[in-house]
Scaffold this active site. Structure first.
Site, mmCIF file in Angstrom:
data_model
loop_
_atom_site.group_PDB
_atom_site.id
_atom_site.type_symbol
_atom_site.label_atom_id
_atom_site.label_comp_id
_atom_site.label_asym_id
_atom_site.label_seq_id
_atom_site.Cartn_x
_atom_site.Cartn_y
_atom_site.Cartn_z
ATOM 1 N N ASP A 99 0.815 -1.216 0.000
ATOM 2 C CA ASP A 99 0.000 0.000 0.000
ATOM 3 C C ASP A 99 0.851 1.269 0.000
ATOM 4 O O ASP A 99 0.381 2.335 -0.355
ATOM 5 C CB ASP A 99 -0.937 0.029 1.208
ATOM 6 C CG ASP A 99 -1.980 -1.067 1.139
ATOM 7 O OD1 ASP A 99 -2.339 -1.481 0.012
ATOM 8 O OD2 ASP A 99 -2.434 -1.509 2.207
ATOM 9 N N GLU A 114 8.415 6.800 -16.651
ATOM 10 C CA GLU A 114 7.672 5.847 -15.830
ATOM 11 C C GLU A 114 8.672 4.910 -15.162
ATOM 12 O O GLU A 114 9.063 3.887 -15.741
ATOM 13 C CB GLU A 114 6.682 5.048 -16.678
ATOM 14 C CG GLU A 114 5.569 5.889 -17.259
ATOM 15 C CD GLU A 114 4.542 5.084 -18.038
ATOM 16 O OE1 GLU A 114 4.746 3.867 -18.274
ATOM 17 O OE2 GLU A 114 3.517 5.667 -18.402
ATOM 18 N N HIS A 116 7.861 1.089 -15.030
ATOM 19 C CA HIS A 116 7.553 0.370 -16.261
ATOM 20 C C HIS A 116 8.805 -0.326 -16.787
ATOM 21 O O HIS A 116 9.642 0.282 -17.427
ATOM 22 C CB HIS A 116 7.016 1.347 -17.303
ATOM 23 C CG HIS A 116 6.315 0.673 -18.435
ATOM 24 N ND1 HIS A 116 5.161 1.176 -18.969
ATOM 25 C CD2 HIS A 116 6.588 -0.447 -19.131
ATOM 26 C CE1 HIS A 116 4.765 0.384 -19.958
ATOM 27 N NE2 HIS A 116 5.628 -0.603 -20.065
#
Length: 75
Positions: free
Chosen positions: A4, A47, A50
């Site tokens: 989280d 990113e 990614h």
């Protein structure tokens, strides 16, 4: 740190997990797909989460050269 606590933002590059990826991903055949300051080349914003599998040999070549996947494929 729990799952989280990690989100898909540019702040991911400030985490220990990202540092581990930077140091090890090419050993497993992965590259950072959309690196910082290469937006004009890739057509995508940075990113840091990614990653893309390209195989160990290609990942090492891309890492050592500093090329993006697009630059590598077009050379």
């Amino acid at each position: 740190m729990s799952a989280d606590d990690i989100s898909l933002t540019e702040d991911f590059d400030k985490t220990p997990e990202f540092r581990w990826l930077q140091e090890n991903m090419s050993d497993y055949g992965f590259i950072l797909r959309y690196p910082k300051e290469k937006e004009d080349t890739t057509g995508y914003n940075y990113e840091p989460w990614h990653i893309r599998y390209v195989g160990v040999e290609v990942a090492k070549t891309i890492e050592e050269s500093g090329l993006t996947l697009e630059e590598y494929l077009n050379k």
